[in-house]
Scaffold this motif. Structure first.
Motif, PDB file in Angstrom:
ATOM      1  N   VAL A 178       8.720  10.579 -26.750  1.00  0.00           N
ATOM      2  CA  VAL A 178      10.057  10.421 -26.162  1.00  0.00           C
ATOM      3  C   VAL A 178      10.694   9.151 -26.737  1.00  0.00           C
ATOM      4  O   VAL A 178      10.414   8.045 -26.276  1.00  0.00           O
ATOM      5  N   PRO A 179      11.530   9.287 -27.753  1.00  0.00           N
ATOM      6  CA  PRO A 179      12.217   8.105 -28.275  1.00  0.00           C
ATOM      7  C   PRO A 179      13.229   7.592 -27.245  1.00  0.00           C
ATOM      8  O   PRO A 179      13.657   8.340 -26.367  1.00  0.00           O
ATOM      9  N   TRP A 180      13.589   6.317 -27.367  1.00  0.00           N
ATOM     10  CA  TRP A 180      14.469   5.720 -26.356  1.00  0.00           C
ATOM     11  C   TRP A 180      15.365   4.648 -26.956  1.00  0.00           C
ATOM     12  O   TRP A 180      15.106   4.128 -28.033  1.00  0.00           O
ATOM     13  N   LEU A 181      16.402   4.335 -26.197  1.00  0.00           N
ATOM     14  CA  LEU A 181      17.285   3.209 -26.474  1.00  0.00           C
ATOM     15  C   LEU A 181      17.534   2.525 -25.139  1.00  0.00           C
ATOM     16  O   LEU A 181      17.853   3.195 -24.154  1.00  0.00           O
ATOM     17  N   ALA A 182      17.348   1.217 -25.093  1.00  0.00           N
ATOM     18  CA  ALA A 182      17.486   0.480 -23.838  1.00  0.00           C
ATOM     19  C   ALA A 182      18.509  -0.638 -23.968  1.00  0.00           C
ATOM     20  O   ALA A 182      18.663  -1.245 -25.026  1.00  0.00           O
ATOM     21  N   ILE A 183      19.195  -0.878 -22.858  1.00  0.00           N
ATOM     22  CA  ILE A 183      20.083  -2.038 -22.729  1.00  0.00           C
ATOM     23  C   ILE A 183      19.430  -2.938 -21.698  1.00  0.00           C
ATOM     24  O   ILE A 183      19.182  -2.526 -20.557  1.00  0.00           O
ATOM     25  N   MET A 184      19.106  -4.164 -22.123  1.00  0.00           N
ATOM     26  CA  MET A 184      18.393  -5.100 -21.260  1.00  0.00           C
ATOM     27  C   MET A 184      19.218  -6.354 -21.016  1.00  0.00           C
ATOM     28  O   MET A 184      19.897  -6.836 -21.919  1.00  0.00           O
ATOM     29  N   ASP A 185      19.128  -6.845 -19.810  1.00  0.00           N
ATOM     30  CA  ASP A 185      19.741  -8.122 -19.444  1.00  0.00           C
ATOM     31  C   ASP A 185      18.643  -9.176 -19.593  1.00  0.00           C
ATOM     32  O   ASP A 185      17.624  -9.123 -18.899  1.00  0.00           O
ATOM     33  N   THR A 186      18.832 -10.112 -20.510  1.00  0.00           N
ATOM     34  CA  THR A 186      17.782 -11.095 -20.802  1.00  0.00           C
ATOM     35  C   THR A 186      17.454 -11.996 -19.618  1.00  0.00           C
ATOM     36  O   THR A 186      16.412 -12.652 -19.619  1.00  0.00           O
ATOM     37  N   ASN A 240      29.108  -9.453 -23.062  1.00  0.00           N
ATOM     38  CA  ASN A 240      28.121 -10.039 -22.155  1.00  0.00           C
ATOM     39  C   ASN A 240      26.979 -10.595 -22.994  1.00  0.00           C
ATOM     40  O   ASN A 240      26.142  -9.851 -23.501  1.00  0.00           O
ATOM     41  N   GLU A 241      26.926 -11.918 -23.110  1.00  0.00           N
ATOM     42  CA  GLU A 241      25.920 -12.568 -23.953  1.00  0.00           C
ATOM     43  C   GLU A 241      24.491 -12.338 -23.464  1.00  0.00           C
ATOM     44  O   GLU A 241      23.525 -12.614 -24.183  1.00  0.00           O
ATOM     45  N   ASN A 242      24.318 -11.834 -22.257  1.00  0.00           N
ATOM     46  CA  ASN A 242      22.982 -11.612 -21.713  1.00  0.00           C
ATOM     47  C   ASN A 242      22.406 -10.241 -22.048  1.00  0.00           C
ATOM     48  O   ASN A 242      21.240  -9.987 -21.795  1.00  0.00           O
ATOM     49  N   LEU A 243      23.231  -9.342 -22.593  1.00  0.00           N
ATOM     50  CA  LEU A 243      22.756  -7.990 -22.862  1.00  0.00           C
ATOM     51  C   LEU A 243      22.280  -7.837 -24.305  1.00  0.00           C
ATOM     52  O   LEU A 243      22.917  -8.322 -25.233  1.00  0.00           O
ATOM     53  N   ILE A 244      21.143  -7.161 -24.446  1.00  0.00           N
ATOM     54  CA  ILE A 244      20.606  -6.826 -25.763  1.00  0.00           C
ATOM     55  C   ILE A 244      20.290  -5.332 -25.785  1.00  0.00           C
ATOM     56  O   ILE A 244      20.022  -4.725 -24.747  1.00  0.00           O
ATOM     57  N   VAL A 245      20.334  -4.768 -26.974  1.00  0.00           N
ATOM     58  CA  VAL A 245      20.068  -3.339 -27.152  1.00  0.00           C
ATOM     59  C   VAL A 245      18.866  -3.189 -28.082  1.00  0.00           C
ATOM     60  O   VAL A 245      18.832  -3.784 -29.158  1.00  0.00           O
ATOM     61  N   LYS A 246      17.885  -2.430 -27.628  1.00  0.00           N
ATOM     62  CA  LYS A 246      16.699  -2.142 -28.434  1.00  0.00           C
ATOM     63  C   LYS A 246      16.420  -0.652 -28.373  1.00  0.00           C
ATOM     64  O   LYS A 246      16.831   0.025 -27.431  1.00  0.00           O
ATOM     65  N   SER A 247      15.705  -0.161 -29.373  1.00  0.00           N
ATOM     66  CA  SER A 247      15.328   1.247 -29.376  1.00  0.00           C
ATOM     67  C   SER A 247      13.979   1.407 -30.054  1.00  0.00           C
ATOM     68  O   SER A 247      13.505   0.503 -30.744  1.00  0.00           O
ATOM     69  N   SER A 248      13.387   2.586 -29.829  1.00  0.00           N
ATOM     70  CA  SER A 248      12.126   2.887 -30.500  1.00  0.00           C
ATOM     71  C   SER A 248      11.949   4.389 -30.627  1.00  0.00           C
ATOM     72  O   SER A 248      12.290   5.145 -29.724  1.00  0.00           O
ATOM     73  N   GLU A 293      11.818  15.264 -25.645  1.00  0.00           N
ATOM     74  CA  GLU A 293      10.789  15.457 -26.668  1.00  0.00           C
ATOM     75  C   GLU A 293      11.092  16.626 -27.600  1.00  0.00           C
ATOM     76  O   GLU A 293      10.807  16.585 -28.784  1.00  0.00           O
ATOM     77  N   LYS A 294      11.705  17.667 -27.060  1.00  0.00           N
ATOM     78  CA  LYS A 294      12.005  18.859 -27.854  1.00  0.00           C
ATOM     79  C   LYS A 294      13.491  18.943 -28.212  1.00  0.00           C
ATOM     80  O   LYS A 294      13.988  19.998 -28.592  1.00  0.00           O
ATOM     81  N   PHE A 338      18.959   5.741 -35.421  1.00  0.00           N
ATOM     82  CA  PHE A 338      18.756   4.794 -34.328  1.00  0.00           C
ATOM     83  C   PHE A 338      19.412   3.449 -34.606  1.00  0.00           C
ATOM     84  O   PHE A 338      19.956   2.819 -33.695  1.00  0.00           O
ATOM     85  N   LEU A 339      19.395   3.013 -35.853  1.00  0.00           N
ATOM     86  CA  LEU A 339      20.080   1.770 -36.214  1.00  0.00           C
ATOM     87  C   LEU A 339      21.579   1.893 -35.949  1.00  0.00           C
ATOM     88  O   LEU A 339      22.186   1.014 -35.335  1.00  0.00           O
ATOM     89  N   ASN A 340      22.182   2.992 -36.374  1.00  0.00           N
ATOM     90  CA  ASN A 340      23.618   3.209 -36.152  1.00  0.00           C
ATOM     91  C   ASN A 340      23.941   3.307 -34.662  1.00  0.00           C
ATOM     92  O   ASN A 340      24.944   2.751 -34.202  1.00  0.00           O
ATOM     93  N   LEU A 341      23.105   4.004 -33.910  1.00  0.00           N
ATOM     94  CA  LEU A 341      23.341   4.132 -32.471  1.00  0.00           C
ATOM     95  C   LEU A 341      23.240   2.771 -31.780  1.00  0.00           C
ATOM     96  O   LEU A 341      24.079   2.431 -30.943  1.00  0.00           O
ATOM     97  N   ARG A 342      22.223   1.978 -32.139  1.00  0.00           N
ATOM     98  CA  ARG A 342      22.094   0.621 -31.568  1.00  0.00           C
ATOM     99  C   ARG A 342      23.333  -0.212 -31.868  1.00  0.00           C
ATOM    100  O   ARG A 342      23.848  -0.911 -30.996  1.00  0.00           O
TER     101      ARG A 342
END
Length: 124
Positions: A64-72, A47-55, A90-91, A31-35
Protein backbone atom coordinates in the motif's frame (compact mmCIF):
# COMPACT_ATOMS: atom_id res chain seq x y z
CA UNK A 1 -2.70 16.31 -9.14
CA UNK A 2 -5.70 14.21 -10.18
CA UNK A 3 -3.69 13.01 -13.17
CA UNK A 4 -0.88 11.67 -10.97
CA UNK A 5 -3.30 10.01 -8.54
CA UNK A 6 -5.17 8.30 -11.38
CA UNK A 7 -1.96 7.22 -13.06
CA UNK A 8 -0.53 5.79 -9.82
CA UNK A 9 -3.73 3.80 -9.37
CA UNK A 10 -3.60 2.63 -13.00
CA UNK A 11 0.05 1.57 -13.20
CA UNK A 12 1.26 0.78 -9.66
CA UNK A 13 -0.22 -2.75 -9.37
CA UNK A 14 1.42 -3.80 -12.65
CA UNK A 15 4.77 -2.22 -11.76
CA UNK A 16 4.68 -3.90 -8.34
CA UNK A 17 4.07 -7.34 -9.82
CA UNK A 18 6.25 -7.19 -12.95
CA UNK A 19 9.11 -4.74 -12.54
CA UNK A 20 12.19 -4.57 -10.34
CA UNK A 21 12.04 -2.03 -7.53
CA UNK A 22 15.48 -0.52 -8.09
CA UNK A 23 16.47 2.08 -10.61
CA UNK A 24 14.59 5.00 -12.10
CA UNK A 25 11.00 4.31 -13.07
CA UNK A 26 7.67 5.96 -13.72
CA UNK A 27 6.37 5.35 -10.16
CA UNK A 28 9.24 7.36 -8.69
CA UNK A 29 8.44 10.26 -11.02
CA UNK A 30 4.71 10.10 -10.27
CA UNK A 31 5.21 10.23 -6.51
CA UNK A 32 7.76 13.02 -6.82
CA UNK A 33 5.34 15.08 -8.93
CA UNK A 34 2.44 14.38 -6.56
CA UNK A 35 4.54 15.40 -3.52
CA UNK A 36 5.51 18.64 -5.27
CA UNK A 37 1.91 19.43 -6.16
CA UNK A 38 0.63 18.75 -2.64
CA UNK A 39 3.49 20.83 -1.22
CA UNK A 40 2.40 23.75 -3.41
CA UNK A 41 -1.20 23.76 -2.16
CA UNK A 42 -1.73 27.04 -0.28
CA UNK A 43 -2.64 25.41 3.04
CA UNK A 44 0.60 23.39 2.93
CA UNK A 45 2.88 25.98 1.34
CA UNK A 46 1.79 28.73 3.73
CA UNK A 47 2.32 26.62 6.87
CA UNK A 48 6.00 26.25 7.74
CA UNK A 49 5.17 23.33 10.06
CA UNK A 50 3.79 21.04 7.35
CA UNK A 51 5.91 18.57 5.40
CA UNK A 52 4.91 16.10 2.70
CA UNK A 53 6.45 12.64 2.42
CA UNK A 54 5.56 9.55 0.44
CA UNK A 55 6.65 5.97 -0.02
CA UNK A 56 6.08 3.15 -2.43
CA UNK A 57 8.55 0.91 -0.58
CA UNK A 58 12.08 0.57 0.71
CA UNK A 59 14.03 -2.10 -1.13
CA UNK A 60 10.79 -3.76 -2.24
CA UNK A 61 7.45 -2.51 -3.50
CA UNK A 62 5.01 -1.57 -0.75
CA UNK A 63 1.65 -3.34 -0.79
CA UNK A 64 0.00 0.00 0.00
CA UNK A 65 1.92 3.07 -1.19
CA UNK A 66 1.16 6.31 0.64
CA UNK A 67 1.60 10.06 0.79
CA UNK A 68 1.45 11.84 4.15
CA UNK A 69 1.16 15.43 5.31
CA UNK A 70 2.79 15.83 8.71
CA UNK A 71 2.88 18.71 11.16
CA UNK A 72 6.45 18.80 12.50
CA UNK A 73 5.14 19.97 15.87
CA UNK A 74 3.57 16.51 16.12
CA UNK A 75 5.87 14.31 14.01
CA UNK A 76 8.18 14.26 11.02
CA UNK A 77 7.93 10.51 10.54
CA UNK A 78 5.13 8.05 9.94
CA UNK A 79 6.71 5.87 12.65
CA UNK A 80 5.43 8.13 15.42
CA UNK A 81 2.67 10.63 16.14
CA UNK A 82 -0.41 11.36 14.07
CA UNK A 83 -0.67 12.67 10.53
CA UNK A 84 -2.93 12.84 7.49
CA UNK A 85 -2.22 10.06 5.01
CA UNK A 86 -3.40 9.21 1.52
CA UNK A 87 -3.40 5.42 1.08
CA UNK A 88 -3.40 3.96 -2.43
CA UNK A 89 -5.30 0.70 -2.85
CA UNK A 90 -3.08 -2.32 -3.36
CA UNK A 91 -4.91 -3.30 -6.55
CA UNK A 92 -5.46 0.26 -7.79
CA UNK A 93 -9.05 0.24 -6.54
CA UNK A 94 -8.94 3.73 -5.08
CA UNK A 95 -7.42 6.18 -2.64
CA UNK A 96 -8.50 6.86 0.91
CA UNK A 97 -7.52 9.75 3.13
CA UNK A 98 -7.14 8.86 6.79
CA UNK A 99 -5.66 10.02 10.05
CA UNK A 100 -2.60 7.82 10.55
CA UNK A 101 -0.96 6.87 13.83
CA UNK A 102 2.70 5.91 13.88
CA UNK A 103 3.21 2.62 15.65
CA UNK A 104 6.87 1.69 15.10
CA UNK A 105 8.49 3.80 17.83
CA UNK A 106 5.68 3.11 20.30
CA UNK A 107 5.95 -0.64 19.69
CA UNK A 108 9.71 -0.48 20.24
CA UNK A 109 9.21 1.41 23.51
CA UNK A 110 6.37 -0.59 25.10
CA UNK A 111 5.85 -3.72 23.00
CA UNK A 112 3.08 -4.70 20.62
CA UNK A 113 0.30 -5.23 23.17
CA UNK A 114 1.10 -2.01 25.00
CA UNK A 115 1.23 -0.12 21.70
CA UNK A 116 -2.21 -1.40 20.70
CA UNK A 117 -3.67 -0.27 24.04
CA UNK A 118 -2.02 3.15 23.77
CA UNK A 119 -3.14 3.70 20.18
CA UNK A 120 -6.73 2.94 21.17
CA UNK A 121 -6.49 5.49 23.99
CA UNK A 122 -5.07 8.08 21.62
CA UNK A 123 -7.76 7.38 19.02
CA UNK A 124 -10.49 7.88 21.62
Amino acid sequence: MNKEIKEILDVYPEFRSTRPFKGPHKISDLFLNLRKQISELPFVKDNENLIVKSSYGKGNWAAVPWLAIMDTRETSSTQDGTYVVMLFGEKGEGVSIKIGQGVTKLKQAIGAKGAIRELKVRAD
